[in-house]
Design an enzyme around this catalytic site. Structure first.
Site, short mmCIF file in Angstrom:
data_model
loop_
_atom_site.label_atom_id
_atom_site.label_comp_id
_atom_site.label_asym_id
_atom_site.label_seq_id
_atom_site.Cartn_x
_atom_site.Cartn_y
_atom_site.Cartn_z
CE LYS A 111 -4.41 -1.72 1.30
NZ LYS A 111 -5.63 -1.67 2.06
CE LYS A 194 -6.72 -7.35 -1.73
NZ LYS A 194 -7.26 -6.95 -0.44
CE LYS A 197 -13.53 -2.02 0.81
NZ LYS A 197 -12.68 -2.06 2.02
N1 AQP Z 1 -10.17 -10.00 -3.09
C1 AQP Z 1 -10.57 -10.45 -1.91
N2 AQP Z 1 -10.90 -11.77 -1.76
C2 AQP Z 1 -11.32 -12.25 -0.56
N3 AQP Z 1 -11.46 -11.47 0.54
C3 AQP Z 1 -11.16 -10.16 0.43
N4 AQP Z 1 -11.19 -9.14 1.31
C4 AQP Z 1 -10.77 -8.01 0.70
N5 AQP Z 1 -10.47 -8.25 -0.59
C5 AQP Z 1 -10.70 -9.58 -0.78
C6 AQP Z 1 -11.62 -9.28 2.70
O1 AQP Z 1 -12.64 -8.34 2.95
C7 AQP Z 1 -12.57 -7.92 4.32
C8 AQP Z 1 -12.66 -6.43 4.40
O2 AQP Z 1 -11.58 -5.86 3.71
P1 AQP Z 1 -11.12 -4.39 4.00
O3 AQP Z 1 -12.26 -3.47 3.95
O4 AQP Z 1 -10.35 -4.36 5.26
O5 AQP Z 1 -10.18 -4.05 2.80
P2 AQP Z 1 -8.84 -4.71 2.28
O6 AQP Z 1 -8.56 -6.03 2.87
O7 AQP Z 1 -7.74 -3.71 2.40
O8 AQP Z 1 -9.11 -5.02 0.78
P3 AQP Z 1 -9.84 -4.22 -0.34
O9 AQP Z 1 -11.30 -4.28 -0.10
O10 AQP Z 1 -9.41 -4.73 -1.62
O11 AQP Z 1 -9.33 -2.74 -0.19
P4 AQP Z 1 -7.98 -2.08 -0.78
O12 AQP Z 1 -8.18 -1.79 -2.22
O13 AQP Z 1 -7.89 -0.82 0.03
O14 AQP Z 1 -6.86 -3.04 -0.52
C9 AQP Z 1 -11.28 -8.50 4.89
O15 AQP Z 1 -11.59 -9.63 5.67
C10 AQP Z 1 -10.50 -8.91 3.67
O16 AQP Z 1 -9.67 -10.02 3.93
#
Ligand code: AQP
Length: 340
Positions: A111, A194, A197
């Site tokens: 990140k 992955k 968002k």
């Molecule tokens: N691609 C994914 N596959 C399975 N699980 C996922 N999670 C996130 N992406 C995937 C799970 O969703 C929960 C909430 O995630 P978060 O809001 O904490 O965001 P994050 O893990 O940082 O991932 P994002 O949503 O993709 O955001 P960005 O783009 O900011 O990295 C967690 O349990 C996560 O494991």
């Protein structure tokens, strides 16, 4: 009854990965566990957020929880920043966690990217706050996607070091709950990344707010490869995809995993249904099941977002309950540390 804690960041663009990797499992755990689900807004501000958009995103995550089937009568739903125990315990844990541990966190490296010097200190200590989120409730089980595995190991290390340092048996050693066929949903544009968002391409993900037309368009455009779908020889003895197929046909693997998770089927059955079929045929089926599962959630989310008073009522009750559970744990932590 085992106590479960997990959270989702209100950073917009909630997607299929968040649903299959986390929220869907939150729902299934609530019948036989004591569940606490949190909108982790303090985590969200570790990268810059527009205050007005953040406020709306907080309600959107709460709406997604309820629309997906989390029952606010059974589970606690609340906003992280409204229970100060998270911040207070995080500070104590910042003094327990070691720099060397944080330096190993791969999510910070990803990140922060090349501009590491300019990343917030909050982004660096993000996993310490996550440990505080969980341990403020003495939660023993944490359902998350596979990407959070390393952070949960750190929460275990922090609990263990705290217990050792102060010669107590106070914080539980938390177990990750990484379940289902979609523990790591990959981007629809690149099966090696992955689904996320923050991906600049909206075609990389199915958002929980997408219409049926948008879902269809994204699945039609999803990256594939020129071969027909693989047959059962792509699975190993444990009915998992073999390493060579994951390496060489990541998009096929990802789409089959998504189908299996949406259909609640095991992967062997799904591979055998679509073996040797063309992607065009499979994509039609994937589209149907995606719309069937996601559209009712999207419709319910829209309804809930329009009923702000109802959502705020859930969050207020959740805050009171969460505060009531975390307060005695924080009080005891302060006594153990020696605060006056
Ligand atoms: N691609 C994914 N596959 C399975 N699980 C996922 N999670 C996130 N992406 C995937 C799970 O969703 C929960 C909430 O995630 P978060 O809001 O904490 O965001 P994050 O893990 O940082 O991932 P994002 O949503 O993709 O955001 P960005 O783009 O900011 O990295 C967690 O349990 C996560 O494991």
């Amino acid at each position: 009854m085992k106590r479960v804690f997990s959270g989702v960041q209100p950073t917009g663009n909630l997607h299929l990965g968040n649903y299959l990797g986390a929220i869907k499992n939150f729902v299934s755990l609530q019948n036989d566990h004591e569940c606490i689900y949190c909108v982790v807004d303090m985590h969200a501000i570790t990268v810059r957020q527009d205050p007005k958009i953040l406020k709306n995103n907080i309600l959107e995550v709460a709406a997604a929880f309820v629309a997906s089937g989390i029952n606010p009568e059974k589970s606690i739903i609340f906003v992280q920043s409204q229970v100060s125990a998270h911040a207070e315990l995080a500070w104590i844990f910042n003094c327990v966690a070691r720099l060397g541990w944080l330096n190993r966190m791969t999510q910070f490296k990803e990140k922060a990217g090349k501009n590491r010097e300019n990343a917030s200190a909050g982004l660096y200590t993000y996993p310490v706050l996550m440990a505080a989120d969980i341990l403020a409730y003495h939660a023993s089980h944490v359902p998350v996607g596979d990407d959070q595995r390393q952070h949960l190991e750190l929460a275990r290390d922090i609990a263990q070091k705290f217990n050792n340092d102060f010669k107590v048996d106070f914080f539980p050693i938390t177990e990750p709950v990484i379940m289902g066929n979609a523990t790591r949903v990959m981007s629809l544009r690149d099966g090696k990344n992955k689904m996320s968002k923050s991906d600049i391409s909206d075609y990389s993900r199915l958002n929980l707010t997408d219409s049926a037309d948008e879902i269809s368009k994204k699945i039609r455009k999803a990256k594939t490869d020129p071969l027909p779908l693989p047959d059962l020889s792509c699975l190993d003895d444990e009915e998992k995809f073999k390493d060579d197929i994951i390496a060489n046909r990541p998009e096929a693997v990802n789409l089959l995993n998504i189908y299996a998770a949406l259909a609640n089927e095991n992967i062997k059955k799904v591979v055998s249904i679509f073996a040797e079929k063309q992607f065009s045929f499979f994509k039609n089926e994937l589209n149907d099941i995606s719309v069937e599962v996601l559209s009712p959630i999207t419709a319910e989310m829209r309804k809930l977002i329009d009923d702000k008073a109802y959502l705020e009522d859930i969050l207020n009750k959740g805050r009171e309950n969460a505060h009531g559970m975390a307060s005695p744990i924080l009080k005891r932590t302060k006594e153990i540390v020696g605060f006056y």
